[in-house]
Design a protein around this motif. Structure first.
Motif, PDB file in Angstrom:
ATOM      1  N   MET A  74       0.754  -1.349  -0.079  1.00  0.00           N
ATOM      2  CA  MET A  74      -0.039  -0.060   0.179  1.00  0.00           C
ATOM      3  C   MET A  74       0.895   1.293  -0.125  1.00  0.00           C
ATOM      4  SD  MET A  74      -3.308  -0.785   0.072  1.00  0.00           S
ATOM      5  CE  MET A  74      -4.278   0.402   0.642  1.00  0.00           C
ATOM      6  N   PRO A  75       0.384   2.397  -0.527  1.00  0.00           N
ATOM      7  CA  PRO A  75       1.177   3.731  -0.201  1.00  0.00           C
ATOM      8  C   PRO A  75       1.605   3.771   1.056  1.00  0.00           C
ATOM      9  CG  PRO A  75      -0.897   4.084  -1.551  1.00  0.00           C
ATOM     10  CD  PRO A  75      -0.877   2.754  -1.080  1.00  0.00           C
ATOM     11  N   GLY A  76       3.003   4.158   1.184  1.00  0.00           N
ATOM     12  CA  GLY A  76       3.510   4.206   2.488  1.00  0.00           C
ATOM     13  C   GLY A  76       4.138   3.197   2.695  1.00  0.00           C
ATOM     14  N   GLU A  77       4.322   2.230   2.324  1.00  0.00           N
ATOM     15  CA  GLU A  77       4.906   0.890   2.889  1.00  0.00           C
ATOM     16  C   GLU A  77       5.996   0.619   2.001  1.00  0.00           C
ATOM     17  OE1 GLU A  77       0.960  -1.592   4.233  1.00  0.00           O
ATOM     18  OE2 GLU A  77       1.803  -2.378   2.650  1.00  0.00           O
ATOM     19  N   VAL A  78       6.911  -0.332   2.736  1.00  0.00           N
ATOM     20  CA  VAL A  78       8.168  -0.701   2.004  1.00  0.00           C
ATOM     21  C   VAL A  78       7.874  -2.112   1.832  1.00  0.00           C
ATOM     22  CG1 VAL A  78      10.630  -1.167   2.408  1.00  0.00           C
ATOM     23  CG2 VAL A  78       9.547   0.952   3.388  1.00  0.00           C
ATOM     24  N   TRP A 121      14.527  -8.111  -8.463  1.00  0.00           N
ATOM     25  CA  TRP A 121      13.740  -7.696  -7.274  1.00  0.00           C
ATOM     26  C   TRP A 121      14.379  -6.615  -6.580  1.00  0.00           C
ATOM     27  CZ3 TRP A 121       9.313 -10.434  -5.602  1.00  0.00           C
ATOM     28  CH2 TRP A 121       8.986 -11.725  -6.151  1.00  0.00           C
ATOM     29  N   GLN A 122      13.497  -5.679  -6.486  1.00  0.00           N
ATOM     30  CA  GLN A 122      13.901  -4.335  -5.562  1.00  0.00           C
ATOM     31  C   GLN A 122      13.112  -4.114  -4.480  1.00  0.00           C
ATOM     32  OE1 GLN A 122      16.638  -2.413  -6.812  1.00  0.00           O
ATOM     33  NE2 GLN A 122      16.022  -1.501  -4.816  1.00  0.00           N
ATOM     34  N   LEU A 123      13.830  -3.746  -3.591  1.00  0.00           N
ATOM     35  CA  LEU A 123      13.133  -3.169  -2.306  1.00  0.00           C
ATOM     36  C   LEU A 123      12.749  -1.635  -2.690  1.00  0.00           C
ATOM     37  CD1 LEU A 123      15.141  -4.480   0.580  1.00  0.00           C
ATOM     38  CD2 LEU A 123      12.539  -4.164   0.502  1.00  0.00           C
ATOM     39  N   VAL A 124      11.421  -1.137  -2.413  1.00  0.00           N
ATOM     40  CA  VAL A 124      11.131   0.225  -2.543  1.00  0.00           C
ATOM     41  C   VAL A 124      10.102   0.697  -1.480  1.00  0.00           C
ATOM     42  CG1 VAL A 124      11.507  -0.078  -5.044  1.00  0.00           C
ATOM     43  CG2 VAL A 124       9.253  -0.598  -3.966  1.00  0.00           C
ATOM     44  N   ALA A 136       7.037   4.301  -7.186  1.00  0.00           N
ATOM     45  CA  ALA A 136       7.989   3.559  -6.194  1.00  0.00           C
ATOM     46  C   ALA A 136       9.280   4.155  -6.176  1.00  0.00           C
ATOM     47  CB  ALA A 136       8.221   2.081  -6.784  1.00  0.00           C
ATOM     48  N   SER A 137       9.872   4.048  -5.049  1.00  0.00           N
ATOM     49  CA  SER A 137      11.329   4.917  -4.990  1.00  0.00           C
ATOM     50  C   SER A 137      12.331   3.860  -4.013  1.00  0.00           C
ATOM     51  CB  SER A 137      11.171   6.114  -3.970  1.00  0.00           C
ATOM     52  OG  SER A 137      12.631   6.724  -4.159  1.00  0.00           O
ATOM     53  N   ALA A 138      13.300   3.507  -4.588  1.00  0.00           N
ATOM     54  CA  ALA A 138      14.487   2.642  -4.033  1.00  0.00           C
ATOM     55  C   ALA A 138      15.316   3.530  -3.194  1.00  0.00           C
ATOM     56  CB  ALA A 138      15.233   1.886  -5.094  1.00  0.00           C
ATOM     57  N   ARG A 139      15.142   4.943  -3.163  1.00  0.00           N
ATOM     58  CA  ARG A 139      16.020   5.779  -2.493  1.00  0.00           C
ATOM     59  C   ARG A 139      15.496   5.918  -1.021  1.00  0.00           C
ATOM     60  NH1 ARG A 139      17.706  10.440  -6.559  1.00  0.00           N
ATOM     61  NH2 ARG A 139      19.267  11.118  -4.888  1.00  0.00           N
ATOM     62  N   GLY A 191      13.488  -8.005   2.342  1.00  0.00           N
ATOM     63  CA  GLY A 191      12.040  -7.833   1.970  1.00  0.00           C
ATOM     64  C   GLY A 191      10.977  -8.666   2.802  1.00  0.00           C
ATOM     65  N   ARG A 192      11.772  -9.373   3.744  1.00  0.00           N
ATOM     66  CA  ARG A 192      10.856 -10.242   4.730  1.00  0.00           C
ATOM     67  C   ARG A 192      10.386  -9.245   5.843  1.00  0.00           C
ATOM     68  NH1 ARG A 192      12.878 -15.824   8.226  1.00  0.00           N
ATOM     69  NH2 ARG A 192      10.909 -15.968   9.354  1.00  0.00           N
ATOM     70  N   LYS A 193       9.124  -9.617   6.241  1.00  0.00           N
ATOM     71  CA  LYS A 193       8.612  -8.811   7.283  1.00  0.00           C
ATOM     72  C   LYS A 193       8.729  -9.641   8.530  1.00  0.00           C
ATOM     73  CE  LYS A 193       5.695  -5.721   4.598  1.00  0.00           C
ATOM     74  NZ  LYS A 193       6.630  -4.625   4.891  1.00  0.00           N
ATOM     75  N   LEU A 194       9.068  -9.110   9.628  1.00  0.00           N
ATOM     76  CA  LEU A 194       9.159  -9.723  11.012  1.00  0.00           C
ATOM     77  C   LEU A 194       8.794  -8.760  12.062  1.00  0.00           C
ATOM     78  CD1 LEU A 194      12.866 -10.665  10.346  1.00  0.00           C
ATOM     79  CD2 LEU A 194      11.126 -12.223  10.173  1.00  0.00           C
ATOM     80  N   THR A 195       8.361  -9.534  13.149  1.00  0.00           N
ATOM     81  CA  THR A 195       8.088  -8.895  14.382  1.00  0.00           C
ATOM     82  C   THR A 195       9.399  -8.697  15.348  1.00  0.00           C
ATOM     83  OG1 THR A 195       5.678  -9.682  14.433  1.00  0.00           O
ATOM     84  CG2 THR A 195       6.585  -8.806  16.590  1.00  0.00           C
ATOM     85  N   ALA A 196       9.596  -7.576  15.653  1.00  0.00           N
ATOM     86  CA  ALA A 196      10.867  -7.340  16.241  1.00  0.00           C
ATOM     87  C   ALA A 196      10.470  -6.637  17.485  1.00  0.00           C
ATOM     88  CB  ALA A 196      12.018  -6.732  15.655  1.00  0.00           C
TER      89      ALA A 196
END
Length: 282
Positions: A74-78, A121-124, A136-139, A191-196
């Motif tokens: 969604m907008p705002g998410e990495v 694949w790209q993290l954005v 999308a922005s990778a910066r 890209g993996r989402k975790l609970t920390a």
């Protein structure tokens, strides 16, 4: 609904169904007028309700469109998204919608090496321009803050793994802040989402994080997971307080110290037996 037509784009809205046409359903988009939900979304079925929950986006000609699907970010998410195509203005990322998400060349990381190609694949981060259009922005440094005072020690947060460093894993915390995650013994992929959990409050206001839950919550939750694993493994596990920390981390995603505390608790409650080469149910 959203405050302006521009901010309406890229949101989930519950819109009234106006009428069916050959191309699909026309929905009441308020300031945006009638919004088409293409016929392929319904596969010939009747509208399931008088109002539909849809994600609103712009098609290739800048017209608002609706979909019953939800984007992968969604907008705002990495998020980590795959390149579907590349042309003279940038890369287009598959984010689960009929129209791919543009990653302009100007928003790709400088000095990142080889230019993105189809299949990469790209993290954005999904962001908006001044007119509300999504891209999308990778910066990520432009959108994530280095310091944070929003959390307390021990508080649970959602993180997205960005990259490994010599000190741990650089992560995006709640899609808003940078943090450093101590994940010794694991190798979470980008890209993996975790609970920390916030490990400590640093004087420089930077976030130090750990995968281990604090205190009683850690012991209780881990103890129950150990019991569940024992039941699924015919009552025994080749892990004990003498096991290698990496083996414990691989099995339960926790430190050796946390594991020892949890099995010690279970032993005192007579719910497990600690043997020479592992633990087992009584």
């Amino acid at each position: 609904m959203s405050d302006s037509p521009g901010s309406f784009i890229g949101t989930v809205q519950e819109l009234p169904v106006l009428r069916r046409i050959q191309a699909g359903l026309l929905l009441d988009g308020a300031e945006l007028g009638e919004i088409l939900l293409p016929a392929r979304e319904l596969a010939g079925a009747e509208p399931p309700a008088e109002r539909l929950s849809v994600f609103v986006f712009e098609d290739g000609e800048g017209r608002p469109r609706a979909t019953l699907r939800r984007p992968k970010a969604m907008p705002g998410e990495v998020a980590r998204l795959q390149v579907a195509a590349v042309n003279r203005i940038g890369a287009f990322l598959d984010w689960g919608l009929p129209k791919d998400l543009l990653l302009p060349f100007a928003e790709q990381r400088p000095g990142a090496g080889q230019r993105l190609q189809e299949g990469h694949w790209q993290l954005v981060k999904v962001v908006r321009d001044r007119d509300g259009r999504l891209f999308a922005s990778a910066r990520l440094d432009r959108f994530l803050e280095d310091t944070c005072e929003a959390y307390q020690q021990g508080e649970a947060v959602t993180v997205t793994v960005v990259q490994a460093t010599d000190l741990g894993y650089k992560v995006a915390v709640a899609d808003r802040y940078w943090g450093l995650l101590d994940a010794a013994g694991t190798a979470p992929r980008p890209g993996r989402k975790l609970t920390a959990y916030v490990q400590r409050l640093r004087a420089d206001r930077r976030l130090s994080l750990t995968l281990d839950a604090p205190g009683a919550a850690k012991s209780e939750g881990l103890a129950e997971r150990i019991l569940a694993r024992l039941e699924s493994e015919q009552g025994s596990l080749p892990l004990s307080d003498r096991s290698d920390p990496a083996a414990i981390r691989a099995a339960f995603g926790c430190s050796k110290n946390a594991f020892k505390q949890a099995i010690g608790k279970l032993y005192r409650e007579r719910r497990i037996v600690i043997a020479d080469h592992g633990i087992r149910l009584p």
